[in-house]
Design a protein around this motif. Structure first.
Motif, PDB file in Angstrom:
ATOM      1  N   GLY A  66     -16.216   5.964  -3.003  1.00 18.95           N
ATOM      2  CA  GLY A  66     -15.472   7.156  -2.593  1.00 18.95           C
ATOM      3  C   GLY A  66     -15.565   8.261  -3.631  1.00 18.95           C
ATOM      4  O   GLY A  66     -15.724   9.440  -3.289  1.00 18.95           O
ATOM      5  N   ASP A  67     -15.480   7.888  -4.908  1.00 14.34           N
ATOM      6  CA  ASP A  67     -15.600   8.876  -5.982  1.00 14.34           C
ATOM      7  C   ASP A  67     -16.981   9.532  -5.980  1.00 14.34           C
ATOM      8  O   ASP A  67     -17.102  10.747  -6.134  1.00 14.34           O
ATOM      9  N   VAL A  68     -18.021   8.716  -5.789  1.00 17.54           N
ATOM     10  CA  VAL A  68     -19.387   9.244  -5.748  1.00 17.54           C
ATOM     11  C   VAL A  68     -19.554  10.203  -4.572  1.00 17.54           C
ATOM     12  O   VAL A  68     -20.108  11.303  -4.711  1.00 17.54           O
ATOM     13  N   CYS A  69     -19.055   9.796  -3.400  1.00 16.15           N
ATOM     14  CA  CYS A  69     -19.134  10.657  -2.215  1.00 16.15           C
ATOM     15  C   CYS A  69     -18.380  11.965  -2.447  1.00 16.15           C
ATOM     16  O   CYS A  69     -18.857  13.039  -2.086  1.00 16.15           O
ATOM     17  N   ALA A  70     -17.193  11.865  -3.065  1.00 14.88           N
ATOM     18  CA  ALA A  70     -16.386  13.060  -3.313  1.00 14.88           C
ATOM     19  C   ALA A  70     -17.101  14.023  -4.259  1.00 14.88           C
ATOM     20  O   ALA A  70     -17.135  15.234  -4.016  1.00 14.88           O
ATOM     21  N   LEU A  71     -17.670  13.489  -5.331  1.00 11.00           N
ATOM     22  CA  LEU A  71     -18.383  14.353  -6.275  1.00 11.00           C
ATOM     23  C   LEU A  71     -19.566  15.045  -5.612  1.00 11.00           C
ATOM     24  O   LEU A  71     -19.805  16.231  -5.831  1.00 11.00           O
ATOM     25  N   SER A  72     -20.287  14.296  -4.776  1.00 11.26           N
ATOM     26  CA  SER A  72     -21.425  14.898  -4.068  1.00 11.26           C
ATOM     27  C   SER A  72     -20.936  15.969  -3.096  1.00 11.26           C
ATOM     28  O   SER A  72     -21.510  17.056  -3.016  1.00 11.26           O
ATOM     29  N   PHE A  73     -19.869  15.659  -2.353  1.00 15.61           N
ATOM     30  CA  PHE A  73     -19.341  16.597  -1.353  1.00 15.61           C
ATOM     31  C   PHE A  73     -18.800  17.863  -2.010  1.00 15.61           C
ATOM     32  O   PHE A  73     -18.991  18.963  -1.499  1.00 15.61           O
ATOM     33  N   ALA A  94     -20.279  13.499   4.805  1.00 13.91           N
ATOM     34  CA  ALA A  94     -20.333  13.254   3.361  1.00 13.91           C
ATOM     35  C   ALA A  94     -19.806  11.877   2.968  1.00 13.91           C
ATOM     36  O   ALA A  94     -20.274  11.277   2.006  1.00 13.91           O
ATOM     37  N   PHE A  95     -18.830  11.371   3.718  1.00 14.15           N
ATOM     38  CA  PHE A  95     -18.148  10.131   3.338  1.00 14.15           C
ATOM     39  C   PHE A  95     -18.429   8.983   4.301  1.00 14.15           C
ATOM     40  O   PHE A  95     -17.661   8.026   4.363  1.00 14.15           O
ATOM     41  N   ASN A  96     -19.505   9.053   5.047  1.00 13.60           N
ATOM     42  CA  ASN A  96     -19.786   8.067   6.093  1.00 13.60           C
ATOM     43  C   ASN A  96     -19.714   6.626   5.586  1.00 13.60           C
ATOM     44  O   ASN A  96     -19.014   5.787   6.162  1.00 13.60           O
ATOM     45  N   CYS A 101      -7.864   9.544   3.069  1.00 11.89           N
ATOM     46  CA  CYS A 101      -8.341   9.058   1.767  1.00 11.89           C
ATOM     47  C   CYS A 101      -9.467   9.954   1.239  1.00 11.89           C
ATOM     48  O   CYS A 101      -9.518  10.262   0.048  1.00 11.89           O
ATOM     49  N   CYS A 102     -10.348  10.378   2.130  1.00 13.81           N
ATOM     50  CA  CYS A 102     -11.454  11.259   1.729  1.00 13.81           C
ATOM     51  C   CYS A 102     -10.926  12.604   1.235  1.00 13.81           C
ATOM     52  O   CYS A 102     -11.404  13.132   0.225  1.00 13.81           O
ATOM     53  N   ASP A 130      -8.094 -13.273  -4.650  1.00 12.44           N
ATOM     54  CA  ASP A 130      -7.391 -12.039  -4.986  1.00 12.44           C
ATOM     55  C   ASP A 130      -8.210 -11.196  -5.961  1.00 12.44           C
ATOM     56  O   ASP A 130      -8.339  -9.979  -5.791  1.00 12.44           O
ATOM     57  N   ASN A 131      -8.795 -11.839  -6.970  1.00 12.67           N
ATOM     58  CA  ASN A 131      -9.632 -11.112  -7.937  1.00 12.67           C
ATOM     59  C   ASN A 131     -10.856 -10.499  -7.262  1.00 12.67           C
ATOM     60  O   ASN A 131     -11.247  -9.372  -7.563  1.00 12.67           O
ATOM     61  N   GLU A 132     -11.475 -11.236  -6.348  1.00 13.70           N
ATOM     62  CA  GLU A 132     -12.656 -10.719  -5.657  1.00 13.70           C
ATOM     63  C   GLU A 132     -12.289  -9.584  -4.715  1.00 13.70           C
ATOM     64  O   GLU A 132     -13.044  -8.626  -4.562  1.00 13.70           O
ATOM     65  N   ARG A 133     -11.111  -9.660  -4.090  1.00 15.65           N
ATOM     66  CA  ARG A 133     -10.641  -8.547  -3.254  1.00 15.65           C
ATOM     67  C   ARG A 133     -10.441  -7.292  -4.095  1.00 15.65           C
ATOM     68  O   ARG A 133     -10.801  -6.190  -3.689  1.00 15.65           O
ATOM     69  N   LYS A 134      -9.848  -7.476  -5.273  1.00 17.92           N
ATOM     70  CA  LYS A 134      -9.643  -6.332  -6.168  1.00 17.92           C
ATOM     71  C   LYS A 134     -10.972  -5.738  -6.605  1.00 17.92           C
ATOM     72  O   LYS A 134     -11.131  -4.520  -6.672  1.00 17.92           O
ATOM     73  N   GLU A 135     -11.949  -6.597  -6.880  1.00 19.85           N
ATOM     74  CA  GLU A 135     -13.277  -6.122  -7.276  1.00 19.85           C
ATOM     75  C   GLU A 135     -13.934  -5.347  -6.127  1.00 19.85           C
ATOM     76  O   GLU A 135     -14.543  -4.302  -6.335  1.00 19.85           O
ATOM     77  N   LEU A 136     -13.768  -5.864  -4.909  1.00 22.32           N
ATOM     78  CA  LEU A 136     -14.311  -5.181  -3.732  1.00 22.32           C
ATOM     79  C   LEU A 136     -13.636  -3.827  -3.547  1.00 22.32           C
ATOM     80  O   LEU A 136     -14.307  -2.813  -3.309  1.00 22.32           O
ATOM     81  N   GLN A 137     -12.315  -3.776  -3.698  1.00 14.57           N
ATOM     82  CA  GLN A 137     -11.598  -2.506  -3.573  1.00 14.57           C
ATOM     83  C   GLN A 137     -12.058  -1.527  -4.645  1.00 14.57           C
ATOM     84  O   GLN A 137     -12.191  -0.333  -4.388  1.00 14.57           O
ATOM     85  N   SER A 138     -12.325  -2.039  -5.841  1.00 15.51           N
ATOM     86  CA  SER A 138     -12.807  -1.189  -6.921  1.00 15.51           C
ATOM     87  C   SER A 138     -14.182  -0.602  -6.583  1.00 15.51           C
ATOM     88  O   SER A 138     -14.431   0.583  -6.813  1.00 15.51           O
ATOM     89  N   LEU A 139     -15.064  -1.422  -6.023  1.00 16.41           N
ATOM     90  CA  LEU A 139     -16.390  -0.928  -5.622  1.00 16.41           C
ATOM     91  C   LEU A 139     -16.270   0.139  -4.536  1.00 16.41           C
ATOM     92  O   LEU A 139     -16.959   1.162  -4.574  1.00 16.41           O
TER      93      LEU A 139
END
Length: 185
Positions: A85-92, A128-130, A150-151, A71-80
């Protein structure tokens, strides 16, 4: 005089190319590191899941520990994935495509975009969000349409603006957002 002007222009061009090359290298290395982190976490989750299945028959205490780790690793993966997504959004949001999309939405605030306009927005979002869309689809149960929503949300669009972009009603967007939230929990 003219020669020095040409030399200055050429020097500026060379320096600009160097900065561009360094920027591309830095971005590629960042993307490569992100992909490696995601893959490592995915492998840990799969390994922990396999161990968890084996431990169910054995000691339940160990099984609970493994389940918490998964569960912790899933949360970490979701966080990554969320950070990507945040990086893609800022670039877009710095691109002309984003500005064009926002102006089309403002003009059509009481209706929906035409089919051509929606296709143009969709192509811009996919471009932008590929990586973000691929990660969402690979590591969650989201559909392509839900990943695109989500994008749009990552870009700061509200429910009404998302409805205009997608050519659907406000209730359809609300329902889709609710489904996305339940799938990501």
């Amino acid at each position: 005089s003219i020669l020095s002007l040409y030399l200055s222009a050429f020097h500026f061009f060379v320096v600009t190319l160097q900065y561009l090359f360094l920027y591309i290298q830095k971005r590629r290395s960042r993307d490569k590191a992100w992909k490696a982190q995601v893959e490592t976490l995915r492998q840990k989750i799969e390994t922990a899941h396999e161990c968890d299945e084996g431990n169910i028959k054995g000691n339940m205490g160990e099984s609970n520990i493994v389940a918490r780790q998964v569960d912790n690793e899933r949360k970490e993966l979701q966080s990554l994935i969320d950070k990507k997504g945040d990086v893609c959004a800022l670039s877009f949001m710095r691109t002309k495509a984003y500005k064009n999309m926002k102006s089309m939405i403002e003009v059509k605030s009481e209706s929906v975009l035409s089919i051509d306009e929606r296709q143009m927005v969709s192509q811009s979002i996919h471009k932008a969000f590929n990586e973000y869309i691929d990660a969402l689809k690979k590591h969650t149960k989201l559909t392509q349409d839900e990943a695109v929503l989500c994008c749009l949300v990552k870009c700061g669009l509200n429910t009404k603006e998302c409805a205009v972009c997608k050519g659907v009603s406000l209730n359809a967007i609300r329902t889709q957002k609710s489904r996305v939230k339940s799938k990501l929990m």
